[in-house]
Design an enzyme around this catalytic site. Structure first.
Site, short mmCIF file in Angstrom:
data_model
loop_
_atom_site.label_atom_id
_atom_site.label_comp_id
_atom_site.label_asym_id
_atom_site.label_seq_id
_atom_site.Cartn_x
_atom_site.Cartn_y
_atom_site.Cartn_z
N ALA A 173 0.84 -1.21 0.00
CA ALA A 173 0.00 0.00 0.00
C ALA A 173 0.87 1.26 0.00
O ALA A 173 0.60 2.23 -0.72
CB ALA A 173 -0.93 0.00 1.21
N GLU A 207 10.17 -5.00 15.73
CA GLU A 207 8.99 -4.28 15.22
C GLU A 207 7.86 -4.23 16.24
O GLU A 207 6.74 -3.86 15.92
CB GLU A 207 8.53 -4.93 13.92
CG GLU A 207 9.57 -4.90 12.81
CD GLU A 207 9.75 -3.51 12.18
OE1 GLU A 207 8.74 -2.85 11.90
OE2 GLU A 207 10.91 -3.11 11.95
N HIS A 256 4.62 -7.27 8.31
CA HIS A 256 4.51 -7.61 9.73
C HIS A 256 3.58 -8.82 9.84
O HIS A 256 2.66 -8.97 9.04
CB HIS A 256 3.87 -6.46 10.54
CG HIS A 256 4.74 -5.27 10.72
ND1 HIS A 256 4.30 -3.98 10.54
CD2 HIS A 256 6.04 -5.16 11.08
CE1 HIS A 256 5.28 -3.12 10.79
NE2 HIS A 256 6.35 -3.82 11.12
N ASN A 280 -1.38 3.68 3.59
CA ASN A 280 0.04 3.53 3.95
C ASN A 280 0.31 2.16 4.58
O ASN A 280 1.34 1.94 5.19
CB ASN A 280 0.46 4.63 4.94
CG ASN A 280 1.35 5.67 4.29
OD1 ASN A 280 2.00 5.38 3.28
ND2 ASN A 280 1.42 6.85 4.87
N CYS A 333 -2.88 -2.15 13.37
CA CYS A 333 -1.62 -1.38 13.37
C CYS A 333 -1.75 -0.15 14.24
O CYS A 333 -0.77 0.33 14.80
CB CYS A 333 -1.27 -0.90 11.97
SG CYS A 333 -1.07 -2.18 10.75
O1 SUG Z 1 6.00 0.38 8.87
N1 SUG Z 1 3.86 2.30 6.87
C1 SUG Z 1 4.07 1.50 8.04
C2 SUG Z 1 2.84 0.69 8.32
C3 SUG Z 1 2.92 -0.01 9.64
C4 SUG Z 1 1.78 -0.93 9.87
N2 SUG Z 1 1.86 -1.50 11.15
C5 SUG Z 1 1.56 -2.79 11.45
N3 SUG Z 1 1.42 -3.70 10.53
N4 SUG Z 1 1.51 -3.11 12.70
C6 SUG Z 1 5.28 0.59 7.87
O2 SUG Z 1 5.50 0.09 6.78
C7 SUG Z 1 4.47 4.07 5.29
C8 SUG Z 1 5.02 5.48 5.31
C9 SUG Z 1 5.21 6.06 3.94
O3 SUG Z 1 5.39 5.31 2.99
O4 SUG Z 1 5.19 7.27 3.80
C10 SUG Z 1 4.73 3.33 6.58
O5 SUG Z 1 5.64 3.62 7.29
#
Ligand code: SUG
Length: 447
Positions: free
Chosen positions: A26, A173, A247, A362, A368
């Site tokens: 995403a 993480e 994750h 995102n 999350c």
């Molecule tokens: O770390 N996205 C986060 C999404 C985290 C989701 N968390 C869990 N699954 N628990 C990541 O990838 C995208 C930011 C950007 O592309 O601008 C971002 O950091």
């Protein structure tokens, strides 16, 4: 009586789409699109309100200071704060994007939490995640440590550890790679640590980063005083990581006795089930495994809809509910699987769908956006009261968002000193609402 309290990340005013997370489909897909920070924050607050309406205790974790001027200054940019930002942006918009991300909103990555029923010393243990795998996220842990230490400051009840060292050996993480199974939240249980990579093992054929290392998971378990009888360590499948499950919480969620997951989440799922069953006997409960078969629910649908990035919660009457993103309702295979689960012989009886499109773009779904903390009554009373949510506080935060947040933010806005000032004004006002004075560097350095 013990309860599970969700601490949701309040979306910060710099929410944007910079495509920073390789392996997060995403994030890559939305790179360069304009974001709507105001809508993102309001969607997050609406989720908190919904959980309160369902009768659950709800907390909030404040966003971090972004753009992170001290971070850019440490790279050699100089002058006033505005000049530091402008000159860094002229040098590299991508660099500034890393120092401007609102990624701390995904508080499942803030820390790993062990409730007092499992820890050796009877306290709730937190290890802030170092997030070393992604440059923008690796900037979070120092402030996360400070924030958690302010909110969970009572050392009689809480132990907030320092983050693990920033080394590829110890990629951590947080709760996104951690599940807990138990008879009821307050009782001792089995903690499942899922790792993407054994940093001391043979090289694997991962196409995308395996962010969590086995060595980090083991270190967190040791620090939290988890004995071997509580802990299970199991690898994420390469198939899941390579398909975009960066994750484990993209393909699996647990609550009390239930593990809800996709067939391709783990290599050898039956071995995992056996290991959990063996350990759970000691704690007097029988785990229930609800697995979505790949032939009914393709992994691609799971990753685009975030079926397993749902919150799985126990409501006050005892019913178990899924809190899902609307994308699950819009995807035929995942909607059918939810309906089948609700009708099946298992504890899950409710599904609630929420619009979290700004965060989802995102790669951040309902799970999350929250950090789960199980606490007894005395521990709850020791939490910093300013972050405990109520309808009135959510009303106040909605007004605050509406008066401070932009409804459009593009990459070219990130280097603007006016945007820096607007973001600081918003955060300054927030620390008053949450009663967290001097939370941020810019407040301490101007004091
Ligand atoms: O770390 N996205 C986060 C999404 C985290 C989701 N968390 C869990 N699954 N628990 C990541 O990838 C995208 C930011 C950007 O592309 O601008 C971002 O950091």
């Amino acid at each position: 009586m013990s309860v599970e309290m969700n601490f949701d990340g309040l979306v910060g005013p710099t929410h944007n789409y910079a495509g920073l997370s390789h392996g997060n489909i995403a994030s890559s897909k939305h790179k360069g699109k304009a974001a709507n920070p105001r809508a993102a924050a309001l969607q997050g607050l609406a989720k908190m309100r919904r959980l309160i309406d369902l009768g659950l205790p709800q907390g909030v974790l404040p966003p971090q200071e972004r753009p992170l001027v001290p971070g850019l200054r440490a790279l050699g940019f100089s002058g006033s704060d505005g000049q530091v930002l402008e000159s860094a942006f002229v040098h590299s918009p991508a660099l500034v994007a890393n120092y401007a991300s609102a990624s701390c909103m995904w508080t499942a990555n803030a820390a790993t939490v062990t409730p007092s029923a499992d820890s050796a010393d009877g306290r709730v243990h937190f290890t802030p995640a170092n997030l070393t795998a992604m440059p923008h996220r690796a900037l979070e842990d120092a402030q996360t440590h400070r924030t958690l230490s302010m909110i969970f400051g009572d050392a009689n009840h809480f132990a907030v550890h320092a983050p693990l060292a920033h080394t590829p050996l110890l990629g951590d993480e947080g709760a996104a790679n951690h599940n807990r199974l138990c008879y009821a939240h307050g009782q001792a249980g089995v903690e499942l640590f899922v790792y993407g990579r054994d940093a001391l093992g043979p090289r694997t054929d991962l196409k995308f980063p395996g962010r969590q290392t086995l060595q980090a998971s083991e270190a967190v378990a040791r620090r939290h005083g988890l004995s071997a009888s509580h802990a299970v360590f199991h690898p994420q499948s390469a198939a899941a990581i390579n398909a975009g499950a960066f994750h484990n919480d993209v393909v699996c969620v647990s609550n009390e006795t239930v593990l809800f997951f996709h067939e391709n989440a783990f290599d050898a799922p039956s071995e995992l089930e056996r290991a959990i069953k063996l350990k759970s006997e000691r704690f007097g409960f029988a785990p229930q495994f609800i697995m979505a078969p790949a032939k009914e629910v393709p992994l691609g649908d799971v990753i685009s809809s975030y079926l397993f990035n749902s919150q799985l919660v126990t409501l006050p009457g005892g019913a178990m509910a899924l809190i899902l993103p609307t994308q699950v309702e819009e995807t035929t295979s995942t909607k059918a699987f939810v309906d089948q689960t609700l009708a099946g012989d298992n504890p899950i009886t409710q599904a609630h769908y929420l619009d979290l499109r700004q965060s989802m773009a995102n790669g951040g779904g309902p799970a999350c956006l929250r950090l789960r903390v199980v606490m007894d009554a005395a521990q709850q009373a020791a939490v910093h009261g300013g972050v405990v949510m109520s309808h009135a506080k959510i009303d106040t935060l909605e007004r605050w968002v509406k008066s401070h947040y932009r409804d459009r933010l593009a990459i070219e806005d990130l280097g603007d000193p006016k945007f820096l000032q607007d973001s600081r004004d918003a955060l300054d006002a927030l620390t008053q609402i949450l009663d967290l004075p001097n939370l941020y560097d810019f407040q301490r350095s101007s004091a």
